[in-house]
Design a protein around this motif. Structure first.
Motif, PDB file in Angstrom:
ATOM      1  N   LEU A 124       0.818  -1.214   0.000  1.00 29.24           N
ATOM      2  CA  LEU A 124       0.000   0.000   0.000  1.00 29.24           C
ATOM      3  C   LEU A 124       0.854   1.267   0.000  1.00 29.24           C
ATOM      4  CD1 LEU A 124      -2.830  -1.058   2.470  1.00 29.24           C
ATOM      5  CD2 LEU A 124      -3.048  -0.667   0.010  1.00 29.24           C
ATOM      6  N   ALA A 125       2.104   1.149   0.446  1.00 27.12           N
ATOM      7  CA  ALA A 125       3.000   2.308   0.468  1.00 27.12           C
ATOM      8  C   ALA A 125       3.787   2.452  -0.829  1.00 27.12           C
ATOM      9  CB  ALA A 125       3.964   2.197   1.651  1.00 27.12           C
TER      10      ALA A 125
ATOM     11  N   ALA B  81      -3.286   7.857  -2.515  1.00 32.41           N
ATOM     12  CA  ALA B  81      -4.019   7.913  -1.245  1.00 32.41           C
ATOM     13  C   ALA B  81      -5.421   7.318  -1.386  1.00 32.41           C
ATOM     14  CB  ALA B  81      -4.098   9.359  -0.753  1.00 32.41           C
ATOM     15  N   VAL B  82      -6.055   7.520  -2.547  1.00 37.75           N
ATOM     16  CA  VAL B  82      -7.405   7.011  -2.748  1.00 37.75           C
ATOM     17  C   VAL B  82      -7.445   5.490  -2.677  1.00 37.75           C
ATOM     18  CG1 VAL B  82      -7.184   6.949  -5.274  1.00 37.75           C
ATOM     19  CG2 VAL B  82      -9.438   7.182  -4.235  1.00 37.75           C
ATOM     20  N   HIS B  83      -6.379   4.837  -3.096  1.00 36.11           N
ATOM     21  CA  HIS B  83      -6.342   3.379  -3.056  1.00 36.11           C
ATOM     22  C   HIS B  83      -6.110   2.876  -1.629  1.00 36.11           C
ATOM     23  CE1 HIS B  83      -4.970   4.463  -7.234  1.00 36.11           C
ATOM     24  NE2 HIS B  83      -6.079   3.794  -7.448  1.00 36.11           N
ATOM     25  N   ARG B  84      -5.309   3.605  -0.872  1.00 34.82           N
ATOM     26  CA  ARG B  84      -5.109   3.239   0.534  1.00 34.82           C
ATOM     27  C   ARG B  84      -6.382   3.448   1.333  1.00 34.82           C
ATOM     28  NH1 ARG B  84       0.057   4.889  -1.166  1.00 34.82           N
ATOM     29  NH2 ARG B  84      -0.384   7.128  -1.053  1.00 34.82           N
ATOM     30  N   GLU B  85      -7.111   4.503   1.022  1.00 34.83           N
ATOM     31  CA  GLU B  85      -8.392   4.753   1.694  1.00 34.83           C
ATOM     32  C   GLU B  85      -9.410   3.668   1.330  1.00 34.83           C
ATOM     33  OE1 GLU B  85      -9.348   8.639   0.354  1.00 34.83           O
ATOM     34  OE2 GLU B  85      -7.759   9.614   1.516  1.00 34.83           O
ATOM     35  N   LEU B  86      -9.403   3.252   0.075  1.00 40.15           N
ATOM     36  CA  LEU B  86     -10.304   2.185  -0.362  1.00 40.15           C
ATOM     37  C   LEU B  86      -9.992   0.894   0.381  1.00 40.15           C
ATOM     38  CD1 LEU B  86     -12.424   0.905  -2.218  1.00 40.15           C
ATOM     39  CD2 LEU B  86     -10.652   0.681  -3.981  1.00 40.15           C
ATOM     40  N   HIS B  87      -8.719   0.566   0.524  1.00 43.50           N
ATOM     41  CA  HIS B  87      -8.330  -0.640   1.251  1.00 43.50           C
ATOM     42  C   HIS B  87      -8.864  -0.605   2.679  1.00 43.50           C
ATOM     43  CE1 HIS B  87      -5.709  -3.495   3.380  1.00 43.50           C
ATOM     44  NE2 HIS B  87      -5.585  -4.108   2.205  1.00 43.50           N
ATOM     45  N   ASP B  88      -8.739   0.533   3.344  1.00 41.90           N
ATOM     46  CA  ASP B  88      -9.237   0.658   4.720  1.00 41.90           C
ATOM     47  C   ASP B  88     -10.763   0.560   4.762  1.00 41.90           C
ATOM     48  OD1 ASP B  88      -6.635   0.991   5.552  1.00 41.90           O
ATOM     49  OD2 ASP B  88      -6.749   3.178   5.641  1.00 41.90           O
TER      50      ASP B  88
ATOM     51  N   ILE C  70     -19.484  -0.451  -3.244  1.00 42.41           N
ATOM     52  CA  ILE C  70     -18.248  -1.061  -3.734  1.00 42.41           C
ATOM     53  C   ILE C  70     -18.342  -1.444  -5.210  1.00 42.41           C
ATOM     54  CG2 ILE C  70     -16.634  -2.982  -3.414  1.00 42.41           C
ATOM     55  CD1 ILE C  70     -16.620  -0.805  -1.231  1.00 42.41           C
ATOM     56  N   LEU C  71     -19.532  -1.802  -5.674  1.00 46.29           N
ATOM     57  CA  LEU C  71     -19.662  -2.190  -7.082  1.00 46.29           C
ATOM     58  C   LEU C  71     -19.358  -1.035  -8.022  1.00 46.29           C
ATOM     59  CD1 LEU C  71     -22.869  -4.438  -7.027  1.00 46.29           C
ATOM     60  CD2 LEU C  71     -20.481  -5.166  -7.093  1.00 46.29           C
ATOM     61  N   SER C  72     -19.479   0.180  -7.561  1.00 45.53           N
ATOM     62  CA  SER C  72     -19.193   1.329  -8.425  1.00 45.53           C
ATOM     63  C   SER C  72     -17.741   1.327  -8.890  1.00 45.53           C
ATOM     64  CB  SER C  72     -19.501   2.639  -7.694  1.00 45.53           C
ATOM     65  OG  SER C  72     -18.670   2.799  -6.555  1.00 45.53           O
ATOM     66  N   PHE C  73     -16.840   0.713  -8.118  1.00 49.61           N
ATOM     67  CA  PHE C  73     -15.437   0.661  -8.510  1.00 49.61           C
ATOM     68  C   PHE C  73     -15.205  -0.281  -9.687  1.00 49.61           C
ATOM     69  CE2 PHE C  73     -15.251   2.145  -4.117  1.00 49.61           C
ATOM     70  CZ  PHE C  73     -14.411   3.246  -4.261  1.00 49.61           C
ATOM     71  N   ALA C  74     -16.178  -1.126  -9.993  1.00 45.22           N
ATOM     72  CA  ALA C  74     -16.062  -2.042 -11.125  1.00 45.22           C
ATOM     73  C   ALA C  74     -16.678  -1.464 -12.389  1.00 45.22           C
ATOM     74  CB  ALA C  74     -16.737  -3.377 -10.802  1.00 45.22           C
TER      75      ALA C  74
ATOM     76  N   VAL D  25      -8.141   0.624 -12.706  1.00 49.70           N
ATOM     77  CA  VAL D  25      -7.732  -0.770 -12.565  1.00 49.70           C
ATOM     78  C   VAL D  25      -7.064  -1.014 -11.212  1.00 49.70           C
ATOM     79  CG1 VAL D  25      -6.421  -2.669 -13.601  1.00 49.70           C
ATOM     80  CG2 VAL D  25      -7.502  -0.958 -15.062  1.00 49.70           C
ATOM     81  N   ARG D  26      -6.369  -0.020 -10.681  1.00 49.55           N
ATOM     82  CA  ARG D  26      -5.773  -0.204  -9.355  1.00 49.55           C
ATOM     83  C   ARG D  26      -6.842  -0.395  -8.293  1.00 49.55           C
ATOM     84  NH1 ARG D  26      -2.062   4.997  -9.519  1.00 49.55           N
ATOM     85  NH2 ARG D  26      -3.823   5.602 -10.845  1.00 49.55           N
TER      86      ARG D  26
END
Length: 390
Positions: free
Chosen positions: A7-8, A14-21, A61-65, A76-77
């Motif tokens: 994640l680092a 930052a948006v991907h780290r926030e999504l993971h959380d 969450i489906l909106s990310f697809a 894609v990330r």
């Protein structure tokens, strides 16, 4: 499982780290839903997938697809982060998410405004379930060999043929179906259609039992009449539509494999630390240490390839066929090795039906086949290399 070090990495923002959380409690909710699912009959599995789609839709969450704008691929990330986290919880959770994206992507990337408005919002909310109908019994890896046909007659298209190994068959509300619309062979003359599940002439047959159960079956089309407004893109553009869709989602298959591998590695590490043997722990043995080192190497190498390919797709905006194939090939093959080692470290407990290692062992196998088998990925990689300047 703690937040992975990847994640680092600079591949992610930052948006991907926030999504993971954000995913952690949602993945836990889905995991609890599936924790007591030991009945693997098709109707039970179908129900589980519908419930997961509903949860993922309600939680956004489906909106990310989904395609965020006409002709624009999803990030894609973000797709990879979601698939990795969900796969680490359960294969059905990953499946439910991924198929909403794959089954609707041709509409998002190539569909017209009416098609997008009719289908995409309800796919994103979980109200509609999508399916991608490309493969046939004799046209899996060789897509251009498809035999399903569509004939134009009296202002409508009539589809004839069958599609095999179609995920979400039987529960999907619509299918993106690829059919040959001209006598010209090869990839030319293939067209993409969106076909609602209640269309006369569409029938679901042969729901086979597979090692990691999920909705899958054969789609039979017999004098299936659909209007011209259900063509996606332009007639004859179907092969390009299919390849562009797979170019987005192929990397994410590697991300799902990475999720399985991380889960297996964590389980193996915990087993090595706690299993008492020969007056110490399993982790004290040199052979176990070597196995754990190999597993860790496979996990990190897969993550690097997956998120490199995803970053390239998001930032370069073009085709990333070689990088996506490398990510998919390595991550799925490596995950098979990691999970096999996890089973071995667990010994007899690893082959008990319903145990985590045993479930992962069954879940990983199909990923080396679908969306391009490992052998096909090697052909793509080599083909791209041979095109490079000498």
């Amino acid at each position: 499982m703690g937040a992975p070090a990847f994640l680092a990495w600079p591949f992610l923002d930052a948006v991907h780290r926030e999504l993971h959380d954000r995913l952690a409690p949602i993945a836990g909710q889905v995991s609890m839903l599936l924790s007591d699912v030991h009945d693997e009959r098709p109707e039970t599995v179908d129900c589980s997938v519908r419930r997961i789609v509903g949860i993922l839709g309600e939680r956004g969450i489906l909106s990310f697809a989904m395609s965020p704008a006409p002709g624009v691929a999803p990030d894609v990330r973000s797709l990879c982060v979601v698939r990795e986290v969900l796969a680490a919880q359960h294969g059905l959770a990953d499946f439910a998410f991924a198929m909403q994206g794959l089954g609707s992507a041709p509409i998002g990337l190539f569909g017209n405004a009416v098609q997008r408005e009719r289908y995409l919002p309800r796919v994103a909310s979980g109200q509609l379930i999508a399916a991608f109908a490309l493969s046939e019994a004799e046209a899996g890896s060789d897509v251009a060999a498809m035999a399903t046909e569509a004939h134009w007659h009296d202002g409508a298209w009539y589809l004839e043929g069958s599609k095999s190994w179609i995920s979400n068959a039987g529960i999907a509300d619509f299918y993106v179906v690829f059919a040959r619309t001209s006598a010209e062979g090869g990839p030319k003359g293939i067209t993409a259609f969106v076909v609602d599940s209640n269309t006369p002439g569409l029938e679901i047959r042969e729901r086979p039992e597979i090692v990691a159960p999920h909705p899958i079956g054969t789609l039979v089309l017999s004098n299936c009449r659909i209007g011209p407004d259900q063509v996606i893109g332009e007639p004859g553009q179907g092969f390009a539509i299919a390849m562009a869709t797979l170019d987005v989602f192929r990397t994410t298959v590697g991300a799902a494999a990475l999720g399985f591998a991380r889960c297996a590695f964590d389980a193996a590490l915990q087993r090595a630390r706690t299993r008492r043997i020969f007056g110490g722990t399993l982790g004290d043995l040199q052979m176990t240490k070597a196995a754990l080192a190999d597993m860790s190497l496979d996990v990190d190498a897969s993550a690097l390839l997956v998120y490199r390919a995803a970053w390239l797709k998001d930032t370069m905006k073009g085709r990333v066929s070689r990088e996506a194939s490398m990510a998919k090939l390595h991550a799925t093959e490596a995950a098979q090795r990691v999970i096999d080692a996890c089973v071995q470290i667990h010994g007899g407990a690893g082959v008990v039906r319903g145990s985590l290692p045993e479930r992962l062992y069954r879940e990983i196998r199909a990923l080396r086949i679908y969306e391009g088998a490992s052998e096909v990925q090697k052909m793509i990689i080599a083909g791209q290399l041979l095109k490079l300047p000498a």
